[in-house]
Design a protein around this motif. Sequence first.
Motif, short mmCIF file in Angstrom:
data_model
loop_
_atom_site.label_atom_id
_atom_site.label_comp_id
_atom_site.label_asym_id
_atom_site.label_seq_id
_atom_site.Cartn_x
_atom_site.Cartn_y
_atom_site.Cartn_z
N GLN A 1 0.83 -1.20 0.00
CA GLN A 1 0.00 0.00 0.00
C GLN A 1 0.87 1.26 0.00
OE1 GLN A 1 -3.30 0.07 2.83
NE2 GLN A 1 -3.23 -2.17 2.97
N ASP A 2 0.29 2.37 -0.43
CA ASP A 2 0.99 3.65 -0.49
C ASP A 2 1.28 4.12 0.93
OD1 ASP A 2 1.46 6.50 -0.55
OD2 ASP A 2 0.72 6.51 -2.60
N ALA A 3 2.57 4.19 1.31
CA ALA A 3 2.94 4.54 2.68
C ALA A 3 2.57 5.98 3.01
CB ALA A 3 4.44 4.32 2.89
N TRP A 4 2.58 6.87 2.02
CA TRP A 4 2.19 8.26 2.28
C TRP A 4 0.71 8.33 2.62
CZ3 TRP A 4 4.34 12.61 3.63
CH2 TRP A 4 3.62 13.80 3.52
N LYS A 5 -0.11 7.61 1.87
CA LYS A 5 -1.55 7.60 2.16
C LYS A 5 -1.82 6.97 3.53
CE LYS A 5 -3.27 7.60 -2.60
NZ LYS A 5 -4.06 6.85 -3.64
N LEU A 6 -1.12 5.89 3.86
CA LEU A 6 -1.27 5.29 5.18
C LEU A 6 -0.97 6.31 6.27
CD1 LEU A 6 0.52 1.86 4.58
CD2 LEU A 6 -1.92 2.16 5.06
N THR A 7 0.10 7.07 6.07
CA THR A 7 0.52 8.07 7.05
C THR A 7 -0.50 9.20 7.15
OG1 THR A 7 2.85 7.56 6.60
CG2 THR A 7 2.36 9.69 7.64
N MET A 8 -0.95 9.73 6.01
CA MET A 8 -1.92 10.82 6.03
C MET A 8 -3.24 10.38 6.65
SD MET A 8 -0.59 13.64 4.93
CE MET A 8 0.91 13.13 5.79
N ASN A 9 -3.66 9.15 6.36
CA ASN A 9 -4.91 8.64 6.95
C ASN A 9 -4.80 8.57 8.47
OD1 ASN A 9 -6.11 8.37 4.44
ND2 ASN A 9 -5.67 6.19 4.25
N GLN A 10 -3.64 8.14 8.97
CA GLN A 10 -3.48 8.07 10.42
C GLN A 10 -3.40 9.45 11.05
OE1 GLN A 10 -0.79 5.22 12.08
NE2 GLN A 10 -1.88 3.50 11.15
N ILE A 11 -2.73 10.39 10.38
CA ILE A 11 -2.67 11.75 10.91
C ILE A 11 -4.06 12.38 10.95
CG2 ILE A 11 -1.87 14.09 10.37
CD1 ILE A 11 0.77 12.82 9.42
N GLU A 12 -4.85 12.18 9.89
CA GLU A 12 -6.21 12.74 9.87
C GLU A 12 -7.07 12.13 10.96
OE1 GLU A 12 -7.67 12.10 5.94
OE2 GLU A 12 -6.19 13.45 5.01
N ALA A 13 -6.97 10.81 11.14
CA ALA A 13 -7.75 10.15 12.19
C ALA A 13 -7.30 10.63 13.57
CB ALA A 13 -7.59 8.63 12.08
N TYR A 14 -6.01 10.79 13.74
CA TYR A 14 -5.47 11.25 15.03
C TYR A 14 -5.96 12.67 15.34
CZ TYR A 14 -2.08 12.23 18.72
OH TYR A 14 -1.48 12.58 19.92
N GLN A 15 -5.90 13.56 14.35
CA GLN A 15 -6.36 14.93 14.56
C GLN A 15 -7.83 14.97 14.94
OE1 GLN A 15 -3.63 17.76 11.72
NE2 GLN A 15 -5.17 16.55 10.70
#
Length: 364
Positions: A338-352
């Motif tokens: 999977q796209d690691a950048w998308k994984l990261t952005m999804n987690q940052i958005e969920a965290y925020q």
Amino acid sequence: MAAAGKLDREFWHDRRVLVTGHTGFIGGWASAWLCALGSDVSGIALPPPTEPSFHELTGLKSRMSGAIADVRSPSDLAKAYEAAGPDIVLHLAAQPLVRLGYEQPDETFAVNVMGTVNLLDCVRRFGAKAVVVMTSDKVYGPGDGRTMHREGDPLGAHDPYGGSKACCELVVESYVQSFLNAASVGSATVRAGNVLGGGDWQLDRLVPDAVRAFAAGKPLVLRYPDAVRPWQHVLDAVQGLLIVAQAASRRQSFIGPWNIGPPPDRTLPVGKLGDLLAAAWGQGARVTHEGKRTYPETHFLAIEGAKARAELGVVSPWSLDALVQRSVDWYKGALGGQDAWKLTMNQIEAYQADCSRAAASTRG
């Protein structure tokens, strides 16, 4: 100091931010979050320390300005710093491993202490609105084996790594008293607890060791299963770092050291966390307690993060089970292509989003 409540998106949008150590684990997540906030992010670091790395997998190189420079070189660092022209400086470049501190104490002190001296001298010479230096929860002297360390506790040294980070605290204090306060540069230190999250590939760290073992169908071998540590997600540490930087910038003076640590229920033995990682991974993942003890480890280490929660509004929205699962999900996704950048952005958005809900619940 009044509570900040949450991360201020307007503060970070278009702000010039320099992250030293951006090719590392925490520095990589900090840089990614700053990119998501719309900051003008630049970095100074050595090449990624591992293969694979968070930096390479997420494509951070193409998303921010980065200079490959050694913080031990005053001239190289000064050149890169002056080119970046930062408004806010987050100093995370370090030799981060306890084991390597025992094997290479001279290099550990050179990177962590003189690297910090060189960075602060750039701030002195070229200016900034604020600088925050990340040290460690290992800066404290001996405790009683059951009480959490608070910011006012004495500094100490159990090992070369912890000793080098305690020295960093004194370096910051000396520059504050001699130069930074007089120049109205906001400053602070952040002492973070043990962090976990996707994208860490260092050796001799619990989560990367677990991922390598589980992915290969082997057991995770623990050396010190009874050692107690404060566990938090890497985004908890980054959130604390950014909120402290906001406060330092607004105060334009030294605002002290800050523990960024989890609530008390997330301080538990290494063996227990290993079991949680195995359960979250599934597929027959298992843990053994037969590892060879190659260097001493502090048995009990915990920090009290109440000050940051009360005065700056720092929150820790994910439960222990949730942050373990989020970490495993990131690794499994990245290893599965999977796209690691998308994984990261999804987690940052969920965290925020979860931080906002947690802050609202606290105010209510």
